[in-house]
Write a protein that holds these residues in place. Structure first.
Motif, PDB file in Angstrom:
ATOM      1  N   HIS A  69      -7.410  -1.692  -4.826  1.00 29.69           N
ATOM      2  CA  HIS A  69      -8.134  -1.707  -3.496  1.00 29.69           C
ATOM      3  C   HIS A  69      -8.948  -0.292  -3.668  1.00 29.69           C
ATOM      4  O   HIS A  69     -10.012  -0.125  -2.887  1.00 29.69           O
ATOM      5  CB  HIS A  69      -7.333  -1.822  -2.259  1.00 29.69           C
ATOM      6  N   ASP A 104       2.309  -4.053 -13.484  1.00 28.29           N
ATOM      7  CA  ASP A 104       2.328  -5.177 -12.604  1.00 28.29           C
ATOM      8  C   ASP A 104       2.792  -6.345 -13.445  1.00 28.29           C
ATOM      9  O   ASP A 104       3.680  -7.236 -12.781  1.00 28.29           O
ATOM     10  CB  ASP A 104       0.870  -5.573 -11.833  1.00 28.29           C
ATOM     11  N   ALA A 473      -8.348  -7.477 -10.558  1.00 30.09           N
ATOM     12  CA  ALA A 473      -7.088  -6.827 -10.373  1.00 30.09           C
ATOM     13  C   ALA A 473      -6.158  -7.552 -11.005  1.00 30.09           C
ATOM     14  O   ALA A 473      -6.303  -8.721 -11.697  1.00 30.09           O
ATOM     15  CB  ALA A 473      -6.881  -6.904  -8.615  1.00 30.09           C
ATOM     16  N   PRO A 474      -4.624  -7.002 -11.243  1.00 35.88           N
ATOM     17  CA  PRO A 474      -3.850  -7.743 -11.881  1.00 35.88           C
ATOM     18  C   PRO A 474      -3.562  -9.122 -11.272  1.00 35.88           C
ATOM     19  O   PRO A 474      -3.396 -10.177 -12.250  1.00 35.88           O
ATOM     20  CB  PRO A 474      -2.577  -7.122 -11.603  1.00 35.88           C
ATOM     21  N   ARG A 475      -3.766  -9.536  -9.972  1.00 35.19           N
ATOM     22  CA  ARG A 475      -3.807 -11.130  -9.841  1.00 35.19           C
ATOM     23  C   ARG A 475      -5.029 -11.637  -9.691  1.00 35.19           C
ATOM     24  O   ARG A 475      -4.944 -12.852  -9.072  1.00 35.19           O
ATOM     25  CB  ARG A 475      -2.852 -10.986  -8.279  1.00 35.19           C
ATOM     26  N   VAL A 496      -9.543 -11.253  -1.456  1.00 39.17           N
ATOM     27  CA  VAL A 496      -8.487 -10.650  -2.296  1.00 39.17           C
ATOM     28  C   VAL A 496      -7.787 -11.767  -3.267  1.00 39.17           C
ATOM     29  O   VAL A 496      -7.780 -12.868  -3.011  1.00 39.17           O
ATOM     30  CB  VAL A 496      -7.296 -10.017  -1.401  1.00 39.17           C
ATOM     31  N   PRO A 497      -7.477 -11.393  -4.364  1.00 42.05           N
ATOM     32  CA  PRO A 497      -6.942 -12.337  -5.286  1.00 42.05           C
ATOM     33  C   PRO A 497      -6.088 -13.448  -4.837  1.00 42.05           C
ATOM     34  O   PRO A 497      -6.152 -14.576  -4.748  1.00 42.05           O
ATOM     35  CB  PRO A 497      -6.274 -11.900  -6.372  1.00 42.05           C
ATOM     36  N   THR A 498      -4.887 -12.842  -4.153  1.00 42.91           N
ATOM     37  CA  THR A 498      -3.865 -13.993  -3.588  1.00 42.91           C
ATOM     38  C   THR A 498      -4.469 -14.837  -2.590  1.00 42.91           C
ATOM     39  O   THR A 498      -3.866 -15.744  -2.091  1.00 42.91           O
ATOM     40  CB  THR A 498      -2.541 -12.969  -3.246  1.00 42.91           C
ATOM     41  N   CYS A 542       0.955 -11.784  -3.946  1.00 44.77           N
ATOM     42  CA  CYS A 542       0.930 -10.543  -3.161  1.00 44.77           C
ATOM     43  C   CYS A 542       0.391 -10.848  -2.035  1.00 44.77           C
ATOM     44  O   CYS A 542      -0.720 -10.837  -1.732  1.00 44.77           O
ATOM     45  CB  CYS A 542       0.208  -9.406  -3.819  1.00 44.77           C
ATOM     46  N   CYS A 545      -1.611  -7.870  -0.011  1.00 44.40           N
ATOM     47  CA  CYS A 545      -2.943  -8.081  -0.189  1.00 44.40           C
ATOM     48  C   CYS A 545      -3.687  -9.206   0.251  1.00 44.40           C
ATOM     49  O   CYS A 545      -4.718  -9.022   1.060  1.00 44.40           O
ATOM     50  CB  CYS A 545      -3.108  -8.172  -1.857  1.00 44.40           C
TER      51      CYS A 545
HETATM   52 NI1  NFC Z   1      -0.790  -6.556  -3.681  1.00 44.11          NI
HETATM   53 FE1  NFC Z   1      -3.313  -7.262  -5.185  1.00 44.11          FE
HETATM   54  C1  NFC Z   1      -5.201  -7.063  -5.074  1.00 44.11           C
HETATM   55  C2  NFC Z   1      -3.428  -8.918  -4.788  1.00 44.11           C
HETATM   56  O1  NFC Z   1      -6.435  -6.883  -5.421  1.00 44.11           O
HETATM   57  N1  NFC Z   1      -3.390 -10.203  -4.692  1.00 44.11           N
HETATM   58  O2  NFC Z   1      -3.484  -7.656  -7.986  1.00 44.11           O
HETATM   59  C3  NFC Z   1      -3.799  -7.389  -7.024  1.00 44.11           C
HETATM   60  O3  NFC Z   1      -1.601  -6.919  -5.062  1.00 44.11           O
HETATM   61  O4  NFC Z   1      -0.720  -6.871  -6.065  1.00 44.11           O
END
Ligand code: NFC
Length: 548
Positions: A69, A104, A473-475, A496-498, A542, A545
């Motif tokens: 972020h 992560d 991002a990782p997710r 956001v990913p999640t 997450c 997020c």
């Molecule tokens: Ni929190 Fe995240 C934000 C998410 O971008 N979803 O990978 C990323 O968290 O871990």
């Protein structure tokens, strides 16, 4: 008669997630609702703030992927102001992103997800000598190589049990029939679980080398990076390299080996062979190296059709709140998105655990919004990244995927499963580990003729600015969208990913990846829904997020 099963909270994730499902008389899930129960309003807090502070404020969205972020918010402002940052700053941000992915993904697989696959109690009855032999099957140079080391792990965990202090291993569904590892395989994975506690610390230290600290690094600013001398100090660069070697050694000898072992043991376990029911995938460019080349490239795959991959069109992203606790009468593009809370709560009814608050599926039931791409739900994350890049013929990904399929004897379709989603995360980590040296070397090369890390941004309060950034991002794919007026933030949205994965049903009745992944799953025992945890954890949720 259909029954409700409520899992609240889902643990071994970041943030607050409740999953509710309705099972029929055969314990097959007919409906699923994913819900997050904590909202903080960070998009609202940003209004009226100076754009120079955006990165520092938005990184508080999460305690895990803080850097995602921080960087994405800063780059959205840079995009709005038309700032082009120096090459060294781009390389450093890419390297920091590699450290975040290592951290992560290792923490996720071992400390958040592994106990859905590994039965710790069974590991206690393993024969350590036999386990040392079994480990040779999954790696040429296994980390869990010695009988003595494996026996020591077993004794350590047995010690916890004898004292009645299971610590992190308490309250699980040990003995569930869908666990498939032999006692020896369980012991191998358990030894890696403990080792991973040390290795994740090393990955976090890598982030701190260029970020000043971790979590919540401090070195990224609108225009580039701060602490110029310190960041390019040769001793620091060497330290990075040494830590990188420790982490990549673990990835190759433990993480990869454990995924191959899981494919071997769980290859016929029905509950991990489903779990990918939204066949639309999107990912962003990530990890820029020399000549502006990215390790992973952006793209969109629809209906699982790997023959057709298109470029992302940012105009087609919108968020729907029909079943989210916000007001808005239609899906909104993030440049004009609003975040106006409207909480309506749950209704009480009978469940397999007695009377509990439950979802009324016709009403609002989550603080997560529902992002859509051209009106379609999309899965994001390492699986999406790999499938898009496989479809694009990215040689790094094609080689890695084909090698794993050959090694495990699984077909390409095996990627569209819970096992595939978990394997994709390992493959993504392994590709980054192999390729990120190129980014590091590009930085070292560039420093020979150019030490610049920062260009001062200009902001004219009489002008209006609009900008966004999309990163991986990782997710999964993360985007931040900013409008600036009068020298301050006028509107801000983060997609956001999640949020993509966990969002509730939209106005068209389309459900997102979390909910879709559970429909049709048969539970062994609805009061001990390990299969639900395994599938939901495979997304690495997450919720901090996703709601923000
Ligand atoms: Ni929190 Fe995240 C934000 C998410 O971008 N979803 O990978 C990323 O968290 O871990």
């Amino acid at each position: 008669m259909n029954q409700r099963v409520v899992i609240d909270p889902i643990t071994r994730i970041e943030g607050h997630l409740r999953i509710e499902v309705e099972v029929d008389e055969h314990n097959v899930i007919q409906k699923a609702w994913a819900s997050s129960t904590l909202w903080r309003g960070i998009e609202v807090i940003l209004k009226g703030r100076t754009p120079m502070d955006v990165g520092l404020l938005v990184q508080r969205i999460c305690g895990v992927c803080t850097f995602s972020h921080y960087r994405c918010g800063t780059e959205a402002v840079e995009n709005a102001l038309g700032v082009k940052i120096p090459l060294n700053a781009q390389y450093l941000r890419s390297l920091m992103m590699t450290a975040l992915h290592y951290h992560d993904h290792i923490v996720h697989f071992y400390h958040l997800h592994a106990l859905d696959w590994v039965d710790v109690v069974s590991a206690l009855s393993a024969d350590p000598a036999k386990a040392a032999q079994v480990a040779m099957k999954y790696s040429d140079k296994p980390l869990a190589a010695g009988e003595g080391d494996l026996r020591a792990v077993q004794e350590r965990v047995q010690g916890f049990v004898n004292k009645g202090k299971l610590g992190p291993f308490a309250n699980a569904y040990w003995g569930n029939k869908t666990y498939r590892f032999s006692p020896e395989q369980n012991l191998i994975a358990l030894s890696h679980y403990l080792k991973a506690l040390e290795v994740q610390r090393v990955a976090a230290e890598m982030m701190a080398i260029f970020g000043g600290k971790q979590p919540h690094p401090q070195s990224v600013v609108v225009g580039g990076m701060t602490a110029v001398r310190d960041l390019i100090n040769p001793a620091r660069l060497q330290e990075w390299q040494a830590k990188h070697d420790i982490v990549t050694d673990f990835i190759e000898r433990a993480y990869k080996a454990d995924i191959i072992m899981a494919a071997d043991a769980f290859g016929k376990e029905a509950s991990v062979l489903g779990g990918v029911n939204v066949h639309n995938f999107v990912c962003s460019n990530e990890f820029m190296g020399a000549d502006g080349q990215y390790i992973f490239k952006q793209g969109v795959v629809l209906n699982g059709d790997l023959k057709q991959v298109t470029d992302i069109n940012p105009d087609l992203i919108a968020e729907d709140v029909t079943h989210s606790w916000y007001k808005a009468d239609k899906p909104q593009h993030p440049y004009v998105g609003t975040t106006i809370p409207e909480y309506t709560g749950f209704v009480e009814r009978d469940t397999v655990y007695g009377k509990l608050p439950t979802v009324d599926g016709d009403k609002k039931y989550s603080w997560v919004k529902s992002p859509r791409y051209n009106g379609e739900p999309m899965e994001v994350g390492p699986l999406a990244c790999l499938l898009v890049n496989y479809a694009k013929g990215n040689p790094l990904v094609v080689t890695a995927v084909d090698d794993l399929l050959k090694r495990t004897g699984l077909p390409l379709e095996a990627l569209y499963t819970t096992l595939g989603r978990t394997a994709a995360r390992m493959l993504q980590t392994s590709i980054i580990a192999k390729e990120s040296n190129n980014i590091f070397n590009a930085l070292i090369n560039n420093l020979k003729s150019d030490e610049s890390l920062y260009r001062k941004p200009e902001i004219d309060p009489s002008k209006e600015y609009v900008g966004h950034a999309i990163i991986e991002a990782p997710r999964g794919m993360l985007s931040h969208w900013v409008r600036i007026k009068g020298g301050v933030v006028e509107n801000y949205q983060a997609v956001v990913p999640t949020t993509w994965n966990a969002g509730p049903m939209d106005a068209q009745g389309k459900i997102g990846p979390f909910e879709a992944s559970l429909v049709g799953l048969q539970l062994e025992d609805p009061t001990k829904p390990l299969e639900v945890l395994r599938i939901i954890h495979s997304f690495d949720p997450c919720m901090a997020c996703s709601v923000h």
